[in-house]
Enzyme design. Structure first.
Site, PDB file in Angstrom:
ATOM      1  CB  THR A  42     -15.038  46.035  41.813  1.00 19.22           C
ATOM      2  OG1 THR A  42     -15.072  47.298  42.425  1.00 19.22           O
ATOM      3  CG2 THR A  42     -13.935  46.180  40.750  1.00 19.22           C
ATOM      4  CG  ASN A  44     -15.985  47.162  46.620  1.00 18.22           C
ATOM      5  OD1 ASN A  44     -16.395  46.999  45.641  1.00 18.22           O
ATOM      6  ND2 ASN A  44     -15.132  48.115  47.065  1.00 18.22           N
ATOM      7  CD  GLU A 116     -12.057  47.776  44.040  1.00 17.77           C
ATOM      8  OE1 GLU A 116     -12.849  48.053  43.470  1.00 17.77           O
ATOM      9  OE2 GLU A 116     -11.238  48.631  44.585  1.00 17.77           O
TER      10      GLU A 116
HETATM   11  P1  ADP Z   1     -19.130  49.945  44.721  1.00 12.79           P
HETATM   12  O1  ADP Z   1     -18.097  50.860  44.862  1.00 12.79           O
HETATM   13  O2  ADP Z   1     -20.352  50.055  45.528  1.00 12.79           O
HETATM   14  O3  ADP Z   1     -18.565  48.578  44.901  1.00 12.79           O
HETATM   15  P2  ADP Z   1     -19.219  49.524  41.817  1.00 12.79           P
HETATM   16  O4  ADP Z   1     -19.476  50.457  40.913  1.00 12.79           O
HETATM   17  O5  ADP Z   1     -17.886  48.922  41.846  1.00 12.79           O
HETATM   18  O6  ADP Z   1     -19.713  50.321  43.212  1.00 12.79           O
HETATM   19  O7  ADP Z   1     -20.492  48.227  41.493  1.00 12.79           O
HETATM   20  C1  ADP Z   1     -20.305  47.042  42.271  1.00 12.79           C
HETATM   21  C2  ADP Z   1     -21.485  46.428  42.187  1.00 12.79           C
HETATM   22  O8  ADP Z   1     -22.042  46.086  40.824  1.00 12.79           O
HETATM   23  C3  ADP Z   1     -21.242  45.049  42.912  1.00 12.79           C
HETATM   24  O9  ADP Z   1     -21.511  45.065  44.128  1.00 12.79           O
HETATM   25  C4  ADP Z   1     -22.353  44.260  42.127  1.00 12.79           C
HETATM   26  O10 ADP Z   1     -23.579  44.042  42.930  1.00 12.79           O
HETATM   27  C5  ADP Z   1     -22.616  44.724  40.962  1.00 12.79           C
HETATM   28  N1  ADP Z   1     -22.196  43.923  39.831  1.00 12.79           N
HETATM   29  C6  ADP Z   1     -22.777  43.877  38.662  1.00 12.79           C
HETATM   30  N2  ADP Z   1     -22.044  43.242  37.785  1.00 12.79           N
HETATM   31  C7  ADP Z   1     -20.902  42.741  38.324  1.00 12.79           C
HETATM   32  C8  ADP Z   1     -19.490  42.241  38.066  1.00 12.79           C
HETATM   33  N3  ADP Z   1     -19.344  41.468  36.770  1.00 12.79           N
HETATM   34  N4  ADP Z   1     -18.706  41.969  38.863  1.00 12.79           N
HETATM   35  C9  ADP Z   1     -18.670  42.455  39.981  1.00 12.79           C
HETATM   36  N5  ADP Z   1     -19.884  43.387  40.460  1.00 12.79           N
HETATM   37  C10 ADP Z   1     -20.829  43.438  39.651  1.00 12.79           C
HETATM   38  N1  RBF Z   2      -6.646  50.982  41.151  1.00  8.58           N
HETATM   39  C1  RBF Z   2      -5.536  51.917  41.010  1.00  8.58           C
HETATM   40  O1  RBF Z   2      -5.490  52.818  41.575  1.00  8.58           O
HETATM   41  N2  RBF Z   2      -4.359  51.016  40.405  1.00  8.58           N
HETATM   42  C2  RBF Z   2      -4.637  49.859  40.028  1.00  8.58           C
HETATM   43  O2  RBF Z   2      -3.706  49.267  39.506  1.00  8.58           O
HETATM   44  C3  RBF Z   2      -5.817  49.164  39.746  1.00  8.58           C
HETATM   45  N3  RBF Z   2      -5.731  47.921  39.282  1.00  8.58           N
HETATM   46  C4  RBF Z   2      -7.020  47.341  39.277  1.00  8.58           C
HETATM   47  C5  RBF Z   2      -7.137  46.089  38.880  1.00  8.58           C
HETATM   48  C6  RBF Z   2      -8.303  45.519  38.691  1.00  8.58           C
HETATM   49  C7  RBF Z   2      -8.377  44.128  38.025  1.00  8.58           C
HETATM   50  C8  RBF Z   2      -9.443  46.066  39.099  1.00  8.58           C
HETATM   51  C9  RBF Z   2     -10.755  45.153  39.491  1.00  8.58           C
HETATM   52  C10 RBF Z   2      -9.372  47.173  39.918  1.00  8.58           C
HETATM   53  C11 RBF Z   2      -8.144  47.898  39.923  1.00  8.58           C
HETATM   54  N4  RBF Z   2      -8.028  49.054  40.557  1.00  8.58           N
HETATM   55  C12 RBF Z   2      -6.952  49.566  40.513  1.00  8.58           C
HETATM   56  C13 RBF Z   2      -8.998  49.473  41.333  1.00  8.58           C
HETATM   57  C14 RBF Z   2      -9.964  50.538  40.863  1.00  8.58           C
HETATM   58  O3  RBF Z   2      -9.422  51.994  41.005  1.00  8.58           O
HETATM   59  C15 RBF Z   2     -11.413  50.548  41.436  1.00  8.58           C
HETATM   60  O4  RBF Z   2     -11.945  49.252  41.419  1.00  8.58           O
HETATM   61  C16 RBF Z   2     -12.321  51.591  41.390  1.00  8.58           C
HETATM   62  O5  RBF Z   2     -11.858  52.595  41.879  1.00  8.58           O
HETATM   63  C17 RBF Z   2     -13.713  51.323  41.943  1.00  8.58           C
HETATM   64  O6  RBF Z   2     -13.647  50.968  43.274  1.00  8.58           O
HETATM   65 MG    MG Z   3     -16.736  48.226  43.724  1.00 12.38          MG
END
Ligand code: ADP
Ligand code: RBF
Ligand code: MG
Length: 192
Positions: A42, A44, A116
């Protein structure tokens, strides 16, 4: 049991008030759990109540809409020709469907609210620091705690499906992509 979830959200004519909502900023680091623990990265954005007044009273939960990214020329997924096929002026921004979470990640009990977006596209490299705009068109469900990581992942995968299907309608697809009637100019505008 709460029964099966609807697979499409919102009326076919298009988004309803208070949508579309907008949010933009540079992609920041979170806890790094999305990719590693969930396999669902995701991107952020900072949550700033001054820049984004609506966010302070937005319900915590899952939203969907369109994301745009200003990928740098060095990024492997930057489109070769970013011009739209609708004959409009070329843009530096590429547009993708997205599903996002606003809240405290109940499953992890975060202390600060996060915003995110999981972009519904396969990227070959990350894009931290890149400008991202989110045009939020609807609400899918409230944020929940889950008995297991697997249950959370399964639910998020369903959210992705709901977002894809909901956006794949004329009233929800963007004029800029030539596939719909919705005004997406805010996503691709160039500002100096
Ligand atoms: P963080 O906790 O640092 O956000 P994540 O594991 O959620 O770490 O990884 C997020 C990063 O991955 C984003 O900031 C982006 O640079 C990269 N990324 C690669 N593919 C995607 C995608 N399909 N959607 C969102 N982020 C993506
Ligand atoms: N986290 C939760 O604790 N509960 C949820 O219901 C939840 N729903 C999510 C739905 C989507 C589409 C996405 C992208 C994330 C969601 N998350 C939820 C957040 C998830 O815990 C988080 O993306 C990871 O912890 C990484 O930051
Ligand atoms: Mg993230």
């Amino acid at each position: 049991m709460s029964g099966p979830r609807p697979i499409i959200v919102g009326p076919s004519a298009g988004p309803e008030a208070p949508y579309p909502l907008q949010m933009e900023g540079k992609v920041i680091h979170g806890f790094g759990r999305g990719s590693t623990e969930l396999g669902i990265p995701t991107a952020n954005l900072p949550v700033d109540n001054n820049l984004t007044p609506w966010i302070s009273h937005a319900e915590s939960g899952v939203y969907f809409g369109w994301a745009s990214l200003r990928l740098p020329p060095s990024h492997p997924n930057r489109p070769l020709d970013a011009a739209t096929d609708s004959g409009e002026a070329p843009t530096e921004f590429s547009v993708y469907p997205m599903v996002m979470s606003i809240g405290y990640n109940k499953f992890y009990d975060n202390k600060a609210r996060s915003a995110e977006a999981h972009v519904l596209h396969e990227f070959e490299a990350d894009f931290y620091g890149v400008e991202m705009r989110l045009l939020i068109l609807g609400f899918i469900r409230e944020e929940k705690d889950y008995p297991s990581l697997e249950a959370l992942i399964e639910e998020i995968n369903l959210d992705c499906e709901v977002a894809r299907r909901s956006l794949d309608r004329e009233g929800w697809a963007l004029r800029e992509t030539g596939k719909g009637t919705l005004d997406g100019s805010w996503l691709v505008r160039e500002e100096k």
